[in-house]
Design an enzyme around this catalytic site. Structure first.
Site, PDB file in Angstrom:
ATOM      1  N   ASN A 158       0.878  -1.174   0.000  1.00  0.00           N
ATOM      2  CA  ASN A 158       0.000   0.000   0.000  1.00  0.00           C
ATOM      3  C   ASN A 158       0.911   1.217   0.000  1.00  0.00           C
ATOM      4  OD1 ASN A 158      -1.752   2.077   0.461  1.00  0.00           O
ATOM      5  ND2 ASN A 158      -2.351   1.428   2.531  1.00  0.00           N
ATOM      6  N   TRP A 159       1.008   1.852  -1.161  1.00  0.00           N
ATOM      7  CA  TRP A 159       1.925   2.993  -1.275  1.00  0.00           C
ATOM      8  C   TRP A 159       1.372   4.266  -0.652  1.00  0.00           C
ATOM      9  CZ3 TRP A 159       3.973   2.424  -7.032  1.00  0.00           C
ATOM     10  CH2 TRP A 159       4.921   1.385  -7.058  1.00  0.00           C
ATOM     11  N   LYS A 160       0.099   4.225  -0.253  1.00  0.00           N
ATOM     12  CA  LYS A 160      -0.528   5.422   0.340  1.00  0.00           C
ATOM     13  C   LYS A 160      -0.285   6.617  -0.591  1.00  0.00           C
ATOM     14  CE  LYS A 160      -0.078   3.222   4.801  1.00  0.00           C
ATOM     15  NZ  LYS A 160       0.007   3.332   6.251  1.00  0.00           N
ATOM     16  N   HIS A 172      -9.445   1.347   4.845  1.00  0.00           N
ATOM     17  CA  HIS A 172      -8.170   1.511   5.563  1.00  0.00           C
ATOM     18  C   HIS A 172      -8.395   2.475   6.735  1.00  0.00           C
ATOM     19  CE1 HIS A 172      -4.064   2.620   6.506  1.00  0.00           C
ATOM     20  NE2 HIS A 172      -3.695   1.510   5.892  1.00  0.00           N
ATOM     21  N   GLU A 231      -6.781   4.865   7.765  1.00  0.00           N
ATOM     22  CA  GLU A 231      -6.549   6.286   7.449  1.00  0.00           C
ATOM     23  C   GLU A 231      -7.754   6.890   6.734  1.00  0.00           C
ATOM     24  OE1 GLU A 231      -2.780   5.593   5.528  1.00  0.00           O
ATOM     25  OE2 GLU A 231      -1.945   5.017   7.470  1.00  0.00           O
ATOM     26  N   GLU A 263      -5.213  -4.898  10.519  1.00  0.00           N
ATOM     27  CA  GLU A 263      -4.187  -3.881  10.724  1.00  0.00           C
ATOM     28  C   GLU A 263      -4.442  -3.153  12.039  1.00  0.00           C
ATOM     29  OE1 GLU A 263      -2.250  -2.638   6.725  1.00  0.00           O
ATOM     30  OE2 GLU A 263      -3.922  -1.313   7.111  1.00  0.00           O
ATOM     31  N   GLY A 278       2.914   2.131  10.809  1.00  0.00           N
ATOM     32  CA  GLY A 278       3.890   3.205  10.663  1.00  0.00           C
ATOM     33  C   GLY A 278       4.638   3.543  11.934  1.00  0.00           C
ATOM     34  N   SER A 285       3.686  -2.239  10.292  1.00  0.00           N
ATOM     35  CA  SER A 285       5.135  -2.336  10.483  1.00  0.00           C
ATOM     36  C   SER A 285       5.710  -3.699  10.073  1.00  0.00           C
ATOM     37  CB  SER A 285       5.520  -1.993  11.923  1.00  0.00           C
ATOM     38  OG  SER A 285       5.153  -0.659  12.227  1.00  0.00           O
ATOM     39  N   GLY A 327       2.911  -1.070   4.209  1.00  0.00           N
ATOM     40  CA  GLY A 327       3.052   0.341   3.875  1.00  0.00           C
ATOM     41  C   GLY A 327       4.495   0.686   3.581  1.00  0.00           C
ATOM     42  N   GLY A 328       5.178   1.244   4.572  1.00  0.00           N
ATOM     43  CA  GLY A 328       6.539   1.762   4.402  1.00  0.00           C
ATOM     44  C   GLY A 328       7.500   0.838   3.664  1.00  0.00           C
TER      45      GLY A 328
HETATM   46  P1  13P Z   1       3.257   0.266   7.584  1.00  0.00           P
HETATM   47  O1  13P Z   1       3.703  -1.025   6.942  1.00  0.00           O
HETATM   48  O2  13P Z   1       4.018   1.464   7.105  1.00  0.00           O
HETATM   49  O3  13P Z   1       3.169   0.154   9.061  1.00  0.00           O
HETATM   50  O4  13P Z   1       1.735   0.525   7.065  1.00  0.00           O
HETATM   51  C1  13P Z   1       0.805  -0.495   7.171  1.00  0.00           C
HETATM   52  C2  13P Z   1      -0.407  -0.105   6.420  1.00  0.00           C
HETATM   53  O5  13P Z   1      -1.136   0.804   6.794  1.00  0.00           O
HETATM   54  C3  13P Z   1      -0.692  -0.849   5.174  1.00  0.00           C
HETATM   55  O6  13P Z   1      -1.981  -0.591   4.716  1.00  0.00           O
END
Ligand code: 13P
Length: 241
Positions: free
Chosen positions: A9-11, A96, A98, A165, A171, A204, A225-226
């Site tokens: 997920n590149w956000k 998600h 967010e 999640e 994050g 994470s 994510g990251g």
């Molecule tokens: P991180 O891997 O950066 O913690 O993010 C997880 C996430 O929100 C994937 O959708």
């Protein structure tokens, strides 16, 4: 046999140029990746068309990060399922944390988005998870079960992926202990009519903890994510041992 699905997920990261540069580093590292692992890149809307064109014929699928429930209309800033499938998108992240926290998504709108995605032939990735306060108050189970029950009303469980999640692990570098993530994924599965729905863990996930997470019996993949932003890191994740 349950499917294994690893999604990045590149956000709100990467321009179109960045996304194509990522592929240059990433694709050559998939040569030895076991065949049955599904790999998805969920990019910003602006990268989807070029990613999907470049990835045509490869094993990497393209996903969006949101979809609206109407097929068209006066919904400034939204994107419909048809607009996504037209350019080769096959998956979409829905609900998600967010989106729920900053953009007002609720279990009800999440449910509408899931059904609209499926009606258009997209496979949605439904995200659920508790806050730190909910966990500390002992409310993890009721919260997650409620998100699943309300989100999945009328949803076809044969075309679905779920991601657990925990919000406090996103994050933060503070990964949920793999046994605990496994326990919540088991709880989620216990709520499903279709026991073969792939259930991912997200929060994470890194090259250093992926092997341990994937060794858990109820965890069928990761939503990352990251660590999906760097080609070498994400390649290490899809090539987990
Ligand atoms: P991180 O891997 O950066 O913690 O993010 C997880 C996430 O929100 C994937 O959708």
């Amino acid at each position: 046999m349950r499917r294994i699905v690893i999604a990045g997920n590149w956000k709100m990261h990467k321009t179109q140029a960045d996304s194509l540069e990522f592929l240059t580093g990433f694709l050559p590292q998939l040569e030895a990746t076991p065949e049955h692992r599904e790999i998805i890149l969920c990019s910003p809307f602006t990268c989807l068309a070029s990613l999907s064109k470049t990835l045509h014929g490869s094993r990497v699928m393209v996903g969006a990060q949101n979809v609206h429930w109407e097929s068209s209309g006066a919904y400034t800033g939204e994107i419909s399922g048809e607009m996504l499938t037209e350019i080769g998108v096959r998956y979409v992240i829905v609900g998600h944390s967010e989106r729920r926290e900053y953009f007002g998504d609720t279990d009800e709108t999440v449910n509408l988005r899931l059904k609209a995605a499926q009606a258009e032939g997209l496979t949605p990735i439904l995200c659920v998870g508790e806050t730190k306060q909910q966990r500390d108050a002992g409310e993890t189970e009721t919260h997650v079960v409620n998100q699943i029950k309300r989100g999945l009303v009328g949803v076809d469980q044969s075309k679905l992926i779920i991601a657990y999640e925990p919000i406090w692990a996103i994050g933060t570098g503070d990964t949920c202990a793999s046994e605990e993530a496994n326990r919540v994924c088991w709880l989620i599965r216990s709520q499903l009519a279709n026991k073969n729905v792939p259930i991912q863990y997200g929060g994470s996930v890194k090259p250093t903890n992926m092997d341990e997470i994937m060794a858990q019996p109820e965890i069928d993949g990761a939503l990352v994510g990251g660590a999906s932003l760097e080609a070498d890191d994400f390649a290490r994740l899809v090539n987990y041992q």
